[in-house]
Design an enzyme around this catalytic site. Structure first.
Site, PDB file in Angstrom:
ATOM      1  N   HIS A  19       0.748  -0.944   0.133  1.00  0.00           N
ATOM      2  CA  HIS A  19       0.273  -0.271  -0.105  1.00  0.00           C
ATOM      3  C   HIS A  19       0.998   1.286   0.080  1.00  0.00           C
ATOM      4  CE1 HIS A  19       0.626  -1.421   3.846  1.00  0.00           C
ATOM      5  NE2 HIS A  19       0.364   0.009   4.632  1.00  0.00           N
ATOM      6  N   HIS A  29       1.291   4.984   0.855  1.00  0.00           N
ATOM      7  CA  HIS A  29       0.139   6.076   1.307  1.00  0.00           C
ATOM      8  C   HIS A  29       0.648   7.709   0.734  1.00  0.00           C
ATOM      9  CE1 HIS A  29       0.022   3.810   5.596  1.00  0.00           C
ATOM     10  NE2 HIS A  29       1.000   3.466   4.882  1.00  0.00           N
TER      11      HIS A  29
HETATM   12  P1  AMP Z   1       1.779   0.535   7.281  1.00  0.00           P
HETATM   13  O1  AMP Z   1       2.426   0.548   8.790  1.00  0.00           O
HETATM   14  O2  AMP Z   1       2.489   0.969   6.058  1.00  0.00           O
HETATM   15  O3  AMP Z   1       1.340  -1.192   6.778  1.00  0.00           O
HETATM   16  O4  AMP Z   1       0.144   0.800   7.046  1.00  0.00           O
HETATM   17  C1  AMP Z   1      -1.117   0.106   7.397  1.00  0.00           C
HETATM   18  C2  AMP Z   1      -2.488   1.243   6.960  1.00  0.00           C
HETATM   19  O5  AMP Z   1      -3.026   1.061   7.250  1.00  0.00           O
HETATM   20  C3  AMP Z   1      -2.571   2.665   9.026  1.00  0.00           C
HETATM   21  O6  AMP Z   1      -1.602   3.268   8.310  1.00  0.00           O
HETATM   22  C4  AMP Z   1      -3.503   1.910   8.585  1.00  0.00           C
HETATM   23  O7  AMP Z   1      -4.159   2.975   9.731  1.00  0.00           O
HETATM   24  C5  AMP Z   1      -4.336   1.644   7.909  1.00  0.00           C
HETATM   25  N1  AMP Z   1      -5.486   0.808   7.972  1.00  0.00           N
HETATM   26  C6  AMP Z   1      -5.941  -0.810   8.699  1.00  0.00           C
HETATM   27  N2  AMP Z   1      -6.609  -1.068   7.740  1.00  0.00           N
HETATM   28  C7  AMP Z   1      -7.415  -0.168   7.665  1.00  0.00           C
HETATM   29  C8  AMP Z   1      -8.525  -0.111   7.405  1.00  0.00           C
HETATM   30  N3  AMP Z   1      -9.395  -1.635   8.002  1.00  0.00           N
HETATM   31  N4  AMP Z   1      -9.539   1.159   6.882  1.00  0.00           N
HETATM   32  C9  AMP Z   1      -8.320   1.741   6.381  1.00  0.00           C
HETATM   33  N5  AMP Z   1      -7.232   1.495   6.789  1.00  0.00           N
HETATM   34  C10 AMP Z   1      -6.896   0.963   7.202  1.00  0.00           C
END
Ligand code: AMP
Ligand code: ZN
Length: 134
Positions: free
Chosen positions: A99, A101
């Site tokens: 993903h 950001h």
């Molecule tokens: P990372 O630390 O780069 O793996 O970021 C994962 C991101 O996904 C974090 O910023 C979370 O807040 C976000 N996240 C996790 N679950 C969800 C969800 N169900 N809907 C939207 N964002 C999410």
């Protein structure tokens, strides 16, 4: 991937606030935003990191990232963005589904640049290191 939270979002098993979508890409609002409009962009197919994504899909995925960025830019008009991704656990990746950001930024928001993520310079010179890539 059965237990992947982002695959569950792709398949509608977990709700999301969609920002834009196309055949290969789903950008949605991050549930724990670090700034207003913090968006995560995922490929619809499961891939843990960029290295696991098929090259053809990668092209489509980054086009999707661009379209998501255009949409956030148009709707929120921030002063700038920090855009990037955490790759692997050591790189801060919590969700093992690639993903990107998209983090809207504003002048004087107190945040840092990419260079503020880590300060641990190499113990070999850049010239020495470059030999490995020659
Ligand atoms: P990372 O630390 O780069 O793996 O970021 C994962 C991101 O996904 C974090 O910023 C979370 O807040 C976000 N996240 C996790 N679950 C969800 C969800 N169900 N809907 C939207 N964002 C999410
Ligand atoms: Zn997944």
């Amino acid at each position: 991937m059965e237990n992947c939270i982002f695959c569950k979002i792709v398949h509608g098993q977990i709700p999301n606030f969609t920002v834009y979508q196309d055949e290969h890409t789903l950008p949605f609002l991050d549930i724990h935003p670090v700034t207003k409009g913090h968006t995560v962009v995922i490929p619809k197919v499961h891939a843990e990191t960029l290295l696991d994504l098929n090259g053809e899909i990668t092209k489509e995925f980054f086009l999707g990232v661009q379209h998501a960025l255009e949409r956030v830019e148009k709707i929120l008009s921030p002063d700038g963005f920090s855009i990037g991704w955490n790759h692997g656990r050591a790189g801060g990746q919590a969700v093992p589904h690639l993903h990107v950001h998209i983090i809207p930024r504003s002048e004087g928001d107190g945040g840092g640049s990419m260079h503020s993520i880590i300060k641990k310079p190499s113990d070999v010179s850049v010239e020495e290191l470059a030999k490995l890539f020659a």
